[in-house]
Design a protein around this motif. Structure first.
Motif, mmCIF file in Angstrom:
data_model
loop_
_atom_site.group_PDB
_atom_site.id
_atom_site.type_symbol
_atom_site.label_atom_id
_atom_site.label_comp_id
_atom_site.label_asym_id
_atom_site.label_seq_id
_atom_site.Cartn_x
_atom_site.Cartn_y
_atom_site.Cartn_z
ATOM 1 N N VAL A 27 0.859 -1.074 -0.163
ATOM 2 C CA VAL A 27 -0.076 0.245 -0.050
ATOM 3 C C VAL A 27 0.854 1.186 0.022
ATOM 4 O O VAL A 27 0.571 2.024 -0.791
ATOM 5 N N VAL A 28 1.873 1.250 0.853
ATOM 6 C CA VAL A 28 2.846 2.295 0.727
ATOM 7 C C VAL A 28 3.854 2.263 -0.236
ATOM 8 O O VAL A 28 4.646 1.250 -0.182
ATOM 9 N N ARG A 44 6.566 5.206 7.965
ATOM 10 C CA ARG A 44 5.675 4.613 7.349
ATOM 11 C C ARG A 44 4.267 4.920 7.652
ATOM 12 O O ARG A 44 3.285 4.693 6.795
ATOM 13 N N SER A 45 4.110 5.016 8.919
ATOM 14 C CA SER A 45 2.719 5.440 9.332
ATOM 15 C C SER A 45 2.335 6.743 8.812
ATOM 16 O O SER A 45 1.227 6.911 8.273
ATOM 17 N N SER A 48 1.765 5.907 5.025
ATOM 18 C CA SER A 48 0.276 5.199 5.052
ATOM 19 C C SER A 48 -1.149 6.058 5.236
ATOM 20 O O SER A 48 -1.959 6.222 4.408
ATOM 21 N N ASP A 49 -0.797 7.185 6.154
ATOM 22 C CA ASP A 49 -2.049 8.065 6.413
ATOM 23 C C ASP A 49 -2.318 8.893 5.067
ATOM 24 O O ASP A 49 -3.338 9.083 4.619
ATOM 25 N N ILE A 51 -1.588 8.088 2.069
ATOM 26 C CA ILE A 51 -2.251 7.340 1.097
ATOM 27 C C ILE A 51 -3.680 7.002 1.422
ATOM 28 O O ILE A 51 -4.621 7.247 0.495
ATOM 29 N N VAL A 52 -4.320 6.827 2.476
ATOM 30 C CA VAL A 52 -5.364 6.656 2.965
ATOM 31 C C VAL A 52 -6.149 8.010 2.887
ATOM 32 O O VAL A 52 -7.487 7.946 2.460
ATOM 33 N N THR A 57 0.817 9.796 -5.042
ATOM 34 C CA THR A 57 2.118 9.706 -4.418
ATOM 35 C C THR A 57 2.997 10.528 -4.949
ATOM 36 O O THR A 57 4.378 10.735 -4.553
#
Length: 67
Positions: A27-28, A44-45, A48-49, A51-52, A57
Motif C-alpha cells: 500500500v505504501v 511508514r505511518s 500510510s495516512d 495514501i489513506v 504518490t
C-alpha cells in the motif's frame, strides 16, 4: 522574511548518510530503512495516512494537520 538565492540553494545542505529508501509493492509505495535495515515506523505511518487520505504518490503537499 525574504529568502535570498544562497539560502535556497539545496546543494549547500549537508546531511549525514544513514539508511535508505526503497520502493515497495504494498500500500505504501516507499519504505524508509534505518542504518540497521529496519523500517522507520513513523515514516511508514505518515505515508500510510497520506495514501489513506487519497493524496497522490507524487504530491508535495504540506504535512500540517496530519499530526
Amino acid at each position: 522574511m525574504e529568502l535570498n538565492e544562497q539560502s535556497r540553494d539545496v546543494r549547500a545542505i549537508q546531511l549525514s548518510r544513514w539508511g535508505r529508501v526503497a520502493t515497495d509493492p504494498g500500500v505504501v509505495p516507499w519504505l524508509v530503512f534505518d542504518e540497521e535495515g529496519k523500517v522507520v515506523l513513523p515514516v511508514r505511518s505518515f505515508l500510510s495516512d497520506f495514501i489513506v487520505r487519497d493524496n497522490r504518490t507524487g504530491s508535495v503537499r504540506n504535512a500540517k494537520g496530519l499530526q
